[in-house]
Write a protein that holds these residues in place. Structure first.
Motif, PDB file in Angstrom:
ATOM      1  N   TRP A   3      30.479 -31.186 -17.176  1.00 46.35           N
ATOM      2  CA  TRP A   3      29.417 -31.465 -18.134  1.00 46.35           C
ATOM      3  C   TRP A   3      29.120 -30.285 -19.044  1.00 46.35           C
ATOM      4  O   TRP A   3      28.712 -30.488 -20.191  1.00 46.35           O
ATOM      5  CB  TRP A   3      28.152 -31.917 -17.402  1.00 46.35           C
ATOM      6  CG  TRP A   3      28.355 -33.262 -16.788  1.00 46.35           C
ATOM      7  CD1 TRP A   3      28.528 -33.538 -15.470  1.00 46.35           C
ATOM      8  CD2 TRP A   3      28.461 -34.492 -17.472  1.00 46.35           C
ATOM      9  NE1 TRP A   3      28.729 -34.874 -15.277  1.00 46.35           N
ATOM     10  CE2 TRP A   3      28.691 -35.493 -16.512  1.00 46.35           C
ATOM     11  CE3 TRP A   3      28.396 -34.875 -18.812  1.00 46.35           C
ATOM     12  CZ2 TRP A   3      28.841 -36.828 -16.832  1.00 46.35           C
ATOM     13  CZ3 TRP A   3      28.543 -36.208 -19.131  1.00 46.35           C
ATOM     14  CH2 TRP A   3      28.763 -37.168 -18.152  1.00 46.35           C
ATOM     15  N   ASP A   4      29.337 -29.072 -18.559  1.00 45.50           N
ATOM     16  CA  ASP A   4      29.075 -27.929 -19.415  1.00 45.50           C
ATOM     17  C   ASP A   4      30.056 -27.889 -20.582  1.00 45.50           C
ATOM     18  O   ASP A   4      29.678 -27.652 -21.732  1.00 45.50           O
ATOM     19  CB  ASP A   4      29.107 -26.611 -18.619  1.00 45.50           C
ATOM     20  CG  ASP A   4      30.431 -26.378 -17.908  1.00 45.50           C
ATOM     21  OD1 ASP A   4      31.178 -27.353 -17.687  1.00 45.50           O
ATOM     22  OD2 ASP A   4      30.710 -25.206 -17.578  1.00 45.50           O
ATOM     23  N   VAL A   5      31.329 -28.180 -20.310  1.00 48.56           N
ATOM     24  CA  VAL A   5      32.345 -28.182 -21.369  1.00 48.56           C
ATOM     25  C   VAL A   5      32.058 -29.311 -22.361  1.00 48.56           C
ATOM     26  O   VAL A   5      32.080 -29.101 -23.580  1.00 48.56           O
ATOM     27  CB  VAL A   5      33.767 -28.327 -20.768  1.00 48.56           C
ATOM     28  CG1 VAL A   5      34.804 -28.461 -21.859  1.00 48.56           C
ATOM     29  CG2 VAL A   5      34.075 -27.144 -19.866  1.00 48.56           C
ATOM     30  N   ALA A   6      31.767 -30.500 -21.841  1.00 43.52           N
ATOM     31  CA  ALA A   6      31.450 -31.631 -22.720  1.00 43.52           C
ATOM     32  C   ALA A   6      30.186 -31.351 -23.533  1.00 43.52           C
ATOM     33  O   ALA A   6      30.109 -31.710 -24.716  1.00 43.52           O
ATOM     34  CB  ALA A   6      31.283 -32.903 -21.888  1.00 43.52           C
ATOM     35  N   GLY A   7      29.220 -30.701 -22.936  1.00 43.21           N
ATOM     36  CA  GLY A   7      27.979 -30.379 -23.631  1.00 43.21           C
ATOM     37  C   GLY A   7      28.204 -29.421 -24.790  1.00 43.21           C
ATOM     38  O   GLY A   7      27.639 -29.602 -25.877  1.00 43.21           O
ATOM     39  N   TRP A   8      29.042 -28.394 -24.567  1.00 41.60           N
ATOM     40  CA  TRP A   8      29.326 -27.451 -25.656  1.00 41.60           C
ATOM     41  C   TRP A   8      30.121 -28.117 -26.779  1.00 41.60           C
ATOM     42  O   TRP A   8      29.897 -27.855 -27.955  1.00 41.60           O
ATOM     43  CB  TRP A   8      30.059 -26.213 -25.140  1.00 41.60           C
ATOM     44  CG  TRP A   8      29.161 -25.326 -24.343  1.00 41.60           C
ATOM     45  CD1 TRP A   8      29.231 -25.065 -23.002  1.00 41.60           C
ATOM     46  CD2 TRP A   8      28.018 -24.618 -24.827  1.00 41.60           C
ATOM     47  NE1 TRP A   8      28.211 -24.239 -22.637  1.00 41.60           N
ATOM     48  CE2 TRP A   8      27.444 -23.943 -23.732  1.00 41.60           C
ATOM     49  CE3 TRP A   8      27.416 -24.497 -26.065  1.00 41.60           C
ATOM     50  CZ2 TRP A   8      26.312 -23.153 -23.840  1.00 41.60           C
ATOM     51  CZ3 TRP A   8      26.280 -23.706 -26.184  1.00 41.60           C
ATOM     52  CH2 TRP A   8      25.739 -23.042 -25.084  1.00 41.60           C
ATOM     53  N   GLY A   9      31.039 -29.007 -26.415  1.00 42.69           N
ATOM     54  CA  GLY A   9      31.783 -29.740 -27.443  1.00 42.69           C
ATOM     55  C   GLY A   9      30.868 -30.636 -28.255  1.00 42.69           C
ATOM     56  O   GLY A   9      30.959 -30.699 -29.490  1.00 42.69           O
TER      57      GLY A   9
END
Length: 143
Positions: A3-9
């Motif tokens: 979720w952190d990667v998806a959130g930054w994207g």
């Protein structure tokens, strides 16, 4: 799914899209910073969320500084710099006073508009040269 990667994207795309609604390049460069954190989080999965946020803050600050230092100064100069500065377009013209200048203020007619003029006391009909402006008031002197 991380979720952190998806959130930054998602944040990167949101900031870049928001630039179209409120142009000024500020949000675009913050979007670049979010995209950089997205890539770092993608390839370095052990980073804590606090580290990612700190990295985003630092990269946002640096990217906006880079924009201001290198890209903002290169803005294209207008071929008509007085386009939206109506009063400044009249500097240098010589015209007769429509209403005499009393106590430093009078009126002049340019085209179909009346302009407030400031200058030395003069009688109506005296030719004056427009020498400057301060917003919508014209500064004149006897021609």
């Amino acid at each position: 799914m991380r979720w952190d990667v998806a959130g930054w994207g998602a944040l990167a795309l949101l900031l870049m899209a928001a630039e179209t609604l409120a142009p000024g390049a500020f949000l675009l460069w913050m979007g670049f910073a979010a995209a950089a954190v997205f890539l770092v989080a993608l390839f370095a999965p052990g980073l804590t969320l606090l580290t990612q946020v700190a990295l985003f803050v630092v990269l946002s600050f640096l990217s906006v500084l880079v924009y201001q230092k290198f890209f903002r100064k290169r803005a294209r100069q207008s071929d008509q710099p007085l386009l939206n500065r109506r009063a400044q377009q009249h500097v240098g013209r010589v015209l007769p006073l429509e209403q005499g200048i009393v106590d430093g203020r009078g009126r002049i007619k340019i085209g179909d508009a009346f302009w407030v003029v400031e200058g030395p006391d003069l009688v109506a009909g005296t030719p004056v040269r427009i020498v400057g402006t301060d917003g919508v008031n014209l500064h004149v002197e006897a021609a």
